[in-house]
Design an enzyme around this catalytic site. Structure first.
Site, short mmCIF file in Angstrom:
data_model
loop_
_atom_site.label_atom_id
_atom_site.label_comp_id
_atom_site.label_asym_id
_atom_site.label_seq_id
_atom_site.Cartn_x
_atom_site.Cartn_y
_atom_site.Cartn_z
N LEU A 224 8.81 76.01 30.14
CA LEU A 224 7.76 75.36 30.91
C LEU A 224 8.22 74.05 31.55
CD1 LEU A 224 4.61 75.93 28.65
CD2 LEU A 224 5.23 77.14 30.76
N CYS A 242 8.56 70.77 22.65
CA CYS A 242 7.24 71.17 23.18
C CYS A 242 6.82 72.53 22.64
CB CYS A 242 7.28 71.20 24.71
SG CYS A 242 7.66 69.59 25.45
N HIS A 243 7.73 73.52 22.72
CA HIS A 243 7.38 74.87 22.26
C HIS A 243 8.45 75.49 21.37
CE1 HIS A 243 5.20 74.19 26.09
NE2 HIS A 243 4.21 74.77 25.45
N GLY A 244 9.43 74.67 20.92
CA GLY A 244 10.38 75.13 19.91
C GLY A 244 11.49 76.00 20.44
N PRO A 257 10.74 80.43 22.78
CA PRO A 257 10.18 81.18 23.92
C PRO A 257 11.00 81.07 25.21
CG PRO A 257 8.98 79.14 23.65
CD PRO A 257 9.97 79.19 22.51
#
Length: 279
Positions: A224, A242-244, A257
């Site tokens: 992202l 943020c999202h690993g 991700p």
């Protein structure tokens, strides 16, 4: 005297006709008051009066002086309103066939000369049109090109001597962060020992670097667009909190991700000055 008037009305002498300067015929001695005998074809008048189709003041009038017939004064008639327009078909000469003008003095002496002149004119106009079109397109494209200050920011130079081995440097290029890693020999061996064919985004370390010790890539997470943290994560490379998403020392996605590896920007080395040119 009465007998003289009666004789005057009964006698119609041959008129003398003359033309006035205006072009109107004038017969001053024509007696329009004479009575014609009563016949079947009286032409518009009868024995009891003058002609009914007599034009008003056309032939002029006379005045009797005190001497009667001895002396007469002729009075010029007033301009008449009776006229007949001359139409084109009444005066133009009718011809059976139209006359075609002769253009022989204007014709070329030979067909080959005329053809060569046509080819030269067409070729000249084509070259001129192409030149004008090229100038217009070039001017339009130059107006859309980047200005000098924008071109100055298109490339970024970095002194490689200022980056010690095993350290990261973050620079800004075109509004984006760029990670520059001076890798150690152990980090290079670790990055090249991985079976890259089984990775999510298969790519070898040799394809991602121009020199083994220098790793240059955009610091933008492919998930992202976050900025990963250097020297962290499960694989000793970069980690996006943020999202690993986890990246190894070669910037390849290994966990999380993120679908793709970190992007490699265009860059080159200036060995003469010991600089790295990004862009």
């Amino acid at each position: 005297m009465a007998s003289f008037q009666a004789v005057k009305k009964s006698i119609n002498l041959a008129p003398t006709v003359r033309t006035l300067p205006s072009g109107i015929p004038c017969a001053p001695r024509l007696n329009l008051s004479a009575r014609a005998p009563a016949e079947g074809h009286d032409h518009g008048h009868s024995a009891t009066g003058p002609r009914s189709d007599k034009p008003s003041r056309f032939t002029g009038t006379t005045r009797n002086s005190s001497l009667g017939l001895v002396s007469k004064t002729f009075v010029a008639p007033l301009p008449t309103t009776h006229f007949q327009p001359r139409l084109l078909h009444t005066s133009a000469v009718v011809k059976d066939t139209p006359e075609v003008p002769d253009f022989s003095p204007y014709r070329a002496q030979s067909d080959s000369t005329n053809r060569a002149l046509s080819y030269v004119m067409i070729g000249s106009m084509g070259v001129l049109s192409a030149s004008v079109a090229k100038s217009a397109i070039t001017g339009f494209l130059e107006s859309m090109a980047a200005s000098a200050d924008v071109l100055a920011l298109a490339k970024t130079e970095v002194e490689l001597a200022n980056i010690p081995e095993g350290k990261n440097v973050i620079i800004k290029w075109r509004g984006k962060p760029v990670f520059i890693r001076h890798r150690t020999a152990d980090e290079v061996a670790e990055a090249r020992s991985v079976n890259w064919k089984k990775l999510r985004d298969p790519q070898s370390d040799e394809d991602r670097t121009k020199r083994p010790e220098w790793m240059i890539m955009l610091g933008v997470c492919t998930h992202l667009g976050c900025v990963p943290i250097g020297e962290s994560g499960d694989f000793g490379g970069w980690f996006c909190p943020c999202h690993g998403s986890h990246y190894d020392i070669s910037g390849r996605t290994r966990k999380g991700p993120a679908p793709l590896n970190l992007e490699i920007p265009p860059y080159d080395f200036n060995d003469a000055e010991g600089k790295l040119i990004v862009g």
